[in-house]
Design a protein around this motif. Structure first.
Motif, short mmCIF file in Angstrom:
data_model
loop_
_atom_site.label_atom_id
_atom_site.label_comp_id
_atom_site.label_asym_id
_atom_site.label_seq_id
_atom_site.Cartn_x
_atom_site.Cartn_y
_atom_site.Cartn_z
N THR A 141 0.84 -1.19 0.00
CA THR A 141 0.00 0.00 0.00
C THR A 141 0.88 1.24 0.00
N GLU A 142 0.37 2.28 -0.63
CA GLU A 142 1.12 3.54 -0.75
C GLU A 142 0.21 4.70 -0.41
N ILE A 143 0.68 5.57 0.47
CA ILE A 143 -0.01 6.81 0.78
C ILE A 143 0.81 7.94 0.18
N PHE A 144 0.24 8.60 -0.81
CA PHE A 144 0.92 9.62 -1.60
C PHE A 144 0.46 10.99 -1.12
N GLU A 145 1.41 11.84 -0.70
CA GLU A 145 1.09 13.19 -0.27
C GLU A 145 1.05 14.11 -1.50
N LEU A 146 -0.11 14.62 -1.81
CA LEU A 146 -0.34 15.34 -3.06
C LEU A 146 0.53 16.58 -3.20
N ALA A 147 0.74 17.33 -2.13
CA ALA A 147 1.46 18.60 -2.22
C ALA A 147 2.96 18.42 -2.41
N THR A 148 3.51 17.36 -1.84
CA THR A 148 4.97 17.19 -1.85
C THR A 148 5.45 15.97 -2.63
N SER A 149 4.52 15.12 -3.06
CA SER A 149 4.84 13.86 -3.77
C SER A 149 5.60 12.87 -2.89
N LYS A 150 5.57 13.07 -1.59
CA LYS A 150 6.21 12.11 -0.69
C LYS A 150 5.32 10.88 -0.53
N LYS A 151 5.96 9.73 -0.30
CA LYS A 151 5.23 8.47 -0.22
C LYS A 151 5.51 7.77 1.11
N SER A 152 4.49 7.13 1.63
CA SER A 152 4.63 6.27 2.80
C SER A 152 4.10 4.90 2.42
N ASN A 153 4.91 3.86 2.61
CA ASN A 153 4.57 2.53 2.12
C ASN A 153 4.42 1.53 3.26
N ASN A 154 3.64 0.51 2.99
CA ASN A 154 3.43 -0.57 3.95
C ASN A 154 3.31 -1.88 3.19
N ASP A 155 3.82 -2.97 3.79
CA ASP A 155 3.71 -4.29 3.15
C ASP A 155 3.04 -5.26 4.09
N LEU A 156 2.23 -6.16 3.53
CA LEU A 156 1.46 -7.11 4.31
C LEU A 156 1.26 -8.38 3.48
N VAL A 157 1.71 -9.52 4.01
CA VAL A 157 1.50 -10.80 3.34
C VAL A 157 0.12 -11.33 3.73
N ILE A 158 -0.69 -11.65 2.73
CA ILE A 158 -2.05 -12.15 2.95
C ILE A 158 -2.12 -13.62 2.56
N ASP A 159 -2.54 -14.46 3.50
CA ASP A 159 -2.75 -15.88 3.24
C ASP A 159 -4.24 -16.09 2.99
N PHE A 160 -4.63 -16.12 1.72
CA PHE A 160 -6.04 -16.25 1.37
C PHE A 160 -6.59 -17.64 1.72
N SER A 161 -5.69 -18.62 1.89
CA SER A 161 -6.16 -19.95 2.26
C SER A 161 -6.60 -20.02 3.72
N ALA A 162 -6.20 -19.00 4.51
CA ALA A 162 -6.65 -18.84 5.90
C ALA A 162 -6.43 -20.11 6.74
N THR A 163 -5.21 -20.61 6.71
CA THR A 163 -4.90 -21.83 7.46
C THR A 163 -4.88 -21.59 8.97
N ARG A 164 -4.52 -20.38 9.39
CA ARG A 164 -4.49 -20.06 10.82
C ARG A 164 -5.81 -19.43 11.25
N LEU A 165 -6.17 -19.71 12.49
CA LEU A 165 -7.39 -19.12 13.04
C LEU A 165 -7.30 -17.59 13.00
N GLY A 166 -6.09 -17.07 13.21
CA GLY A 166 -5.88 -15.62 13.18
C GLY A 166 -6.07 -15.00 11.82
N ASP A 167 -6.12 -15.83 10.75
CA ASP A 167 -6.41 -15.31 9.41
C ASP A 167 -7.90 -15.05 9.23
N ARG A 168 -8.72 -15.72 10.05
CA ARG A 168 -10.18 -15.64 9.90
C ARG A 168 -10.87 -14.91 11.03
N TYR A 169 -10.17 -14.76 12.16
CA TYR A 169 -10.77 -14.13 13.33
C TYR A 169 -9.83 -13.06 13.86
N GLY A 170 -10.41 -12.05 14.48
CA GLY A 170 -9.64 -10.98 15.09
C GLY A 170 -10.08 -10.73 16.52
#
Length: 428
Positions: A141-170
């Protein structure tokens, strides 16, 4: 205080322009009036300083992503409008780190439906479609600051197979509208374990004894501590979506089947002061990172924890009470930050990341891959660049458990930083 969330890349400070024009017709005005006219008030612009993210798989076709943004200079009453005017949020879904493919891409608008301001943090939620024939993918994901063109990024691995209970519940507390972005719950809080559709099902909650040791020093390459076996203290049956309040501190693990405890949801129940430490008996233990072996034994053998603390800090400062208070304030603030950032199945200060963070502070740069995290501290007047590598290790209780790769060579860097703590020369 410098901020860091290690699931985010930190932005630099945003410069604010000032109006340098002067009013030539105002020379005869009072001095105070001329000052106000020549130097108008500068309005600070919103700035993203940190990001956290997590996901919960909705069904076989999509996952719901929750993002927590730490945004400075944001008005409580105009937060949504300011986010719309200042930033643009987008995401890219890739197969893995280092793979430049595009499985999905889209812009995420800030709307009343997906936006909430809670506890001073901006929370945004959006859906991610599951790519065809893909069970696991990397969300950038990228958050782009319109006035300065600065970027803040984040990465997250998603397991769509949801093998862990924590993938399906919070874990949910308060208004139950967003899952927690941390792995601990205070004893005073009522919470729920919930899925996106709030489907009710039976779970078993296993409580283990919380007696994990603090991290060993970065130079401890020969003495590898024995891994403690988990000792079950209690098992109780619960239902998802049911309000819970647990008064016994410890490590908890929610599972669907007590015969298969590999893919559950782990969290900690902690005292109501956590992540702060205020009780003397808890303040004593983290001193291990800035103490000699003899000092650690002396403190531990004193049955009066408050007296042990007083004697310890006065001894390392030569009786200087002012300096002692400064060290105490700074050191335990760092302990609190480590607890907030790195708590998993044990308190954050006990983890390898927590130890490095406490002594050296936030890294200047973080590089991440699927199974590794590298912290880099910039070159200074006294040191060349310092690099710490943390390898992700499989762990039953937590998906974010990392171990430091230790080297004897760290001694040349580590001890001067420890000495800086003991002399009150640590910079915040």
């Amino acid at each position: 205080m410098r901020k860091i969330l290690l699931y985010a890349l930190i932005l630099g400070l945003t410069g604010c322009a000032t109006n340098k024009k002067t009013n030539k017709n105002n020379n005869n005005a009072p001095r105070e009036a001329r000052t106000v006219a020549n130097y108008p008030e500068v309005v600070a612009k919103p700035m993203v300083v940190a990001i956290k993210s997590r996901y919960i798989v909705k069904d076989s076709s999509s996952a719901k992503v929750f993002m927590e943004l730490d945004v400075e200079n944001l008005s409580k009453d105009k937060a949504l409008q300011q986010m719309k005017e200042t930033f643009r949020l987008s995401f890219l879904l890739q197969s893995d780190y280092g793979v430049r493919d595009r499985l999905a891409y889209n812009k995420v608008d800030f709307t009343e439906q997906n936006f909430i301001l809670r506890d001073g943090k901006v929370e945004v939620v959006f859906d991610i479609p599951r790519p065809k024939n893909i069970s696991r993918a990397l969300l950038l994901t990228e958050i782009f600051e319109l006035a300065t063109s600065k970027k803040s990024n984040n990465d997250l691995v998603i397991d769509f197979s949801a093998t862990r209970l924590g993938d399906r519940y919070g874990l949910y507390v308060s208004d139950m509208s967003r899952p927690l972005f941390r792995n601990y719950i205070n004893k005073k809080d009522t919470f729920q374990i919930r899925s996106i559709d709030n489907h009710v099902r039976d779970l078993y909650l296993i409580r283990y004894a919380n007696d994990f040791d603090p991290a060993q020093s970065p130079m401890a390459t020969t003495l590898k501590p024995a891994i403690k076996s988990l000792r079950i203290e209690e098992i109780q049956k619960i239902q998802t979506g049911t309000p819970l309040q647990l008064q016994t501190e410890g490590v908890y693990f929610a599972v669907e089947d007590t015969m298969n405890t590999r893919n559950g949801l782990g969290f900690m129940i902690v005292d109501n002061r956590f992540p702060k430490f205020t009780l003397p008996e808890k303040l004593v233990k983290p001193l291990i990172y800035m103490s000699t072996s003899q000092e650690t034994r002396t403190v531990a053998e004193n049955p009066d924890a408050k007296q042990a603390l007083d004697r310890y800090f006065l001894s390392i400062t030569g009786g200087n009470q002012t300096l002692s208070k400064k060290i105490i304030k700074t050191y335990y603030r760092r302990i609190e930050e480590a607890n907030r950032l790195f708590t998993s199945f044990k308190e954050g200060w006990k983890t390898d990341k927590g130890m490095v963070y406490i002594i050296l502070g936030p890294p200047n740069k973080v590089q991440r891959s699927r199974d590794r995290e590298v912290w880099m501290y910039a070159q200074s007047q006294n040191f060349s660049e310092i690099i710490f590598t943390f390898n992700k290790r499989p762990n039953q209780l937590a998906d974010n458990y990392y171990e430091l790769v230790r080297y004897p060579e760290y001694q040349a860097y580590w001890y001067p930083f420890v000495e800086a703590w003991r002399t009150g020369n640590v910079m915040e």
